[in-house]
Design an enzyme around this catalytic site. Sequence first.
Site, PDB file in Angstrom:
ATOM      1  N   HIS A  57      43.461  30.041  47.918  1.00 27.50           N
ATOM      2  CA  HIS A  57      44.203  29.910  46.662  1.00 27.50           C
ATOM      3  C   HIS A  57      45.230  28.778  46.739  1.00 27.50           C
ATOM      4  O   HIS A  57      46.183  28.757  45.976  1.00 27.50           O
ATOM      5  CB  HIS A  57      44.926  31.221  46.339  1.00 27.50           C
ATOM      6  CG  HIS A  57      44.054  32.420  46.425  1.00 27.50           C
ATOM      7  ND1 HIS A  57      42.930  32.568  45.641  1.00 27.50           N
ATOM      8  CD2 HIS A  57      44.108  33.526  47.216  1.00 27.50           C
ATOM      9  CE1 HIS A  57      42.339  33.718  45.936  1.00 27.50           C
ATOM     10  NE2 HIS A  57      43.024  34.307  46.889  1.00 27.50           N
ATOM     11  N   HIS A 219      39.338  35.907  43.209  1.00 29.34           N
ATOM     12  CA  HIS A 219      38.492  36.104  44.388  1.00 29.34           C
ATOM     13  C   HIS A 219      37.016  36.094  44.006  1.00 29.34           C
ATOM     14  O   HIS A 219      36.200  36.715  44.673  1.00 29.34           O
ATOM     15  CB  HIS A 219      38.816  37.433  45.064  1.00 29.34           C
ATOM     16  CG  HIS A 219      40.236  37.554  45.487  1.00 29.34           C
ATOM     17  ND1 HIS A 219      41.182  38.191  44.733  1.00 29.34           N
ATOM     18  CD2 HIS A 219      40.871  37.098  46.597  1.00 29.34           C
ATOM     19  CE1 HIS A 219      42.358  38.131  45.358  1.00 29.34           C
ATOM     20  NE2 HIS A 219      42.185  37.477  46.482  1.00 29.34           N
TER      21      HIS A 219
END
Length: 331
Positions: A57, A219
Amino acid sequence: MKKILNEPANVVGDALRGMALAHPDLVRVRTDPALIVRADAPVRDTVAVISGGGSGHEPLHGGFVGPGMLSAAVPGPVFTSPTPDAVQAAISQAEGGAGTLLVVKNYTGDVLNFETAAELASAEGTEVRTVVVQDDVAVRDSTHTAGRRGVGGTVLLEKIVGAAAQQGTDLDGCHRLAERVSERVRSMGMALTAPTVPHVGEPSFTLDEDEMEIGIGIHGEPGRERVPLDNADGIVRRLLDPVLEDLPFTEGDEVLLLTNSMGGTPLMELYLAHGVAERLLAERGIRVQRRLVGPYTTSLEMQGLSMTLLKLDAELTELWDSPVHTPALHW
């Protein structure tokens, strides 16, 4: 799968070693367990603000370690929570005698492991508080969470609370501020393509050329609806409407607007979408007082974007404007 890699299993450690070489004035890095800590840590008599979660991320969270923001970040394997031992090691490295605030995105593994680390650190005499960020309005529960996910709003919270800690706010004050920011921030995202986890080697899901996914997680979780591809006005409206209705945001509100790339969307498209968002907010009488545009909470190379709104007041605006010097955010 095309990625710039040596061994897929070593991607996080290799990236951390490169980060340490790129920013030696700002951060120290360890790879076992994986940690990113302010170069000048521990800062005495200052609350340590620590966050973390699965890698993939970036720049969240390691890119936000430095004066005015995070004291340390704990990167787990790609899309996988860091262990309690790693979080405890970060607390040990960063804690300067004024206690530690853990900023945790609401994913089940992160919450459990950070809670365990807090208990271990407390048993050793460190005062620890925790705030769980859950700003994603797309779903109530997902494959990774009980309740809402923590996404782009985490960046805004880390900046504001990190500024307060830098100014000497005590642990209880930092915790109350973090809870207040968490209550005032909402987000929602969309995807045009899926991410590919290096050690998996194939996309998390597939979309046809004329499809998009609304309400995705970071995700590779699918969204809450798959719909025909729309133009920018239609996409931004689909993201903003549920965000505005949720808090709710109303006419006269002053907000910080984050237009965030999910990793694979270029700035040209982000600026275009941001312009649409500011126009739509102005039509509702909502004033954008501060803004941030770019890749801040990503999902590897996924194409798409998310919109985050934070309802501002004078204190939050002052803390947002305070100096910050990290690899990914500085003014």
